[in-house]
Design an enzyme around this catalytic site. Sequence first.
Site, PDB file in Angstrom:
ATOM      1  N   ARG A  57     -29.200  61.882 -27.416  1.00 46.30           N
ATOM      2  CA  ARG A  57     -29.414  61.997 -25.967  1.00 46.30           C
ATOM      3  C   ARG A  57     -28.387  62.966 -25.386  1.00 46.30           C
ATOM      4  O   ARG A  57     -27.461  63.417 -26.066  1.00 46.30           O
ATOM      5  CB  ARG A  57     -29.286  60.639 -25.281  1.00 46.30           C
ATOM      6  CG  ARG A  57     -27.956  59.934 -25.567  1.00 46.30           C
ATOM      7  CD  ARG A  57     -27.852  58.633 -24.791  1.00 46.30           C
ATOM      8  NE  ARG A  57     -28.947  57.739 -25.067  1.00 46.30           N
ATOM      9  CZ  ARG A  57     -28.977  56.881 -26.088  1.00 46.30           C
ATOM     10  NH1 ARG A  57     -27.942  56.817 -26.924  1.00 46.30           N
ATOM     11  NH2 ARG A  57     -29.997  56.091 -26.281  1.00 46.30           N
TER      12      ARG A  57
ATOM     13  N   TYR B  82      -9.271  57.919 -23.953  1.00 45.65           N
ATOM     14  CA  TYR B  82     -10.239  59.008 -24.112  1.00 45.65           C
ATOM     15  C   TYR B  82      -9.515  60.348 -24.178  1.00 45.65           C
ATOM     16  O   TYR B  82      -9.819  61.194 -25.028  1.00 45.65           O
ATOM     17  CB  TYR B  82     -11.228  58.983 -22.949  1.00 45.65           C
ATOM     18  CG  TYR B  82     -12.296  60.043 -23.025  1.00 45.65           C
ATOM     19  CD1 TYR B  82     -13.394  59.881 -23.856  1.00 45.65           C
ATOM     20  CD2 TYR B  82     -12.222  61.203 -22.245  1.00 45.65           C
ATOM     21  CE1 TYR B  82     -14.390  60.845 -23.923  1.00 45.65           C
ATOM     22  CE2 TYR B  82     -13.217  62.166 -22.307  1.00 45.65           C
ATOM     23  CZ  TYR B  82     -14.293  61.991 -23.148  1.00 45.65           C
ATOM     24  OH  TYR B  82     -15.264  62.938 -23.210  1.00 45.65           O
TER      25      TYR B  82
ATOM     26  N   SER C 265     -27.258  59.337 -35.349  1.00 41.80           N
ATOM     27  CA  SER C 265     -26.830  58.493 -34.244  1.00 41.80           C
ATOM     28  C   SER C 265     -27.018  57.054 -34.705  1.00 41.80           C
ATOM     29  O   SER C 265     -27.571  56.801 -35.781  1.00 41.80           O
ATOM     30  CB  SER C 265     -27.647  58.767 -32.968  1.00 41.80           C
ATOM     31  OG  SER C 265     -29.026  58.580 -33.204  1.00 41.80           O
TER      32      SER C 265
ATOM     33  N   LYS D 100      -9.453  63.122 -27.366  1.00 36.23           N
ATOM     34  CA  LYS D 100      -9.894  64.507 -27.266  1.00 36.23           C
ATOM     35  C   LYS D 100      -8.742  65.487 -27.521  1.00 36.23           C
ATOM     36  O   LYS D 100      -8.943  66.556 -28.097  1.00 36.23           O
ATOM     37  CB  LYS D 100     -10.517  64.756 -25.895  1.00 36.23           C
ATOM     38  CG  LYS D 100     -11.817  63.999 -25.676  1.00 36.23           C
ATOM     39  CD  LYS D 100     -12.872  64.355 -26.714  1.00 36.23           C
ATOM     40  CE  LYS D 100     -14.209  63.698 -26.440  1.00 36.23           C
ATOM     41  NZ  LYS D 100     -15.248  64.080 -27.424  1.00 36.23           N
TER      42      LYS D 100
ATOM     43  N   GLY E 125     -24.319  62.470 -33.050  1.00 34.82           N
ATOM     44  CA  GLY E 125     -24.595  62.030 -31.685  1.00 34.82           C
ATOM     45  C   GLY E 125     -25.709  62.833 -31.044  1.00 34.82           C
ATOM     46  O   GLY E 125     -25.608  63.222 -29.882  1.00 34.82           O
TER      47      GLY E 125
ATOM     48  N   ASN F  78     -20.347  66.152 -32.176  1.00 33.36           N
ATOM     49  CA  ASN F  78     -20.613  65.866 -30.763  1.00 33.36           C
ATOM     50  C   ASN F  78     -20.485  64.394 -30.415  1.00 33.36           C
ATOM     51  O   ASN F  78     -20.224  64.051 -29.259  1.00 33.36           O
ATOM     52  CB  ASN F  78     -22.033  66.340 -30.415  1.00 33.36           C
ATOM     53  CG  ASN F  78     -22.486  65.858 -29.063  1.00 33.36           C
ATOM     54  OD1 ASN F  78     -22.041  66.356 -28.022  1.00 33.36           O
ATOM     55  ND2 ASN F  78     -23.365  64.865 -29.043  1.00 33.36           N
TER      56      ASN F  78
END
Length: 242
Positions: A11, A150, A32, A154, A8, A84
Amino acid sequence: MKHIIVTGGSRGLGLAIVNHLLTQGYKVSACSRTQTPALEVLERNTPYFKWFPCEIGNPKQTSLFVKEACSWAGDSQLWGLINNAGIAKEGVLATFPNIESDALLQVNLNGALYMAREVLRVFLRQNSAGRIINISSIIGSRGYTGLAAYSASKAGLDGLTRALARENGRRNITVNSIAPGYLDTEMSSTLSAKKRDQIIRRTPMNRLGTVEDITPAISFLLSNDADFITGQTLTIDGGITN
């Protein structure tokens, strides 16, 4: 030169990590789904950076990416993985579509697991020490309305960190998580002005975090100074979870 893989990296925080590691003297490969103009500029201007397309969460593409990245790096030892890549989608669980939650878990959790597995296999073949750093979130430990899927992804990532730390400590491979708070990046740009102000007021440092608040911690965890730190989740949130 030591070689670091960043997922990732196109950006936001991922791109900042790539740039920071290059200034620290690492050889960096990033993946990516698509290449951005910033990555094109990096590839043109430094021989120590290479971008590869990869759909995080796809085990076949993950395996191919790691093989190609290590081939590109040549004799440089693979030293670290920065997991990431991630996506965030908001919605209360009662009305959250299965397709959305499945995609989120596939990228945020399974994607990190697949990538860690491939990199650990390289470490074992090298018979070398190494570093894995998972980019988690304070949402994983605190939860938040509208972010159940989400948060679960995590929290699972932090659990993966602890388990892998136990599995690989004897091989001098450390595995840690970094849990940022709310950062002033593209991901937070969708916040309403009211929500943004509420977050800032609740943060003792009275601001959103920046990518520059995160990158020094990554450098530290990659360094020899962090040899005895593993299985930990380092929270960097300006004190909002105190």
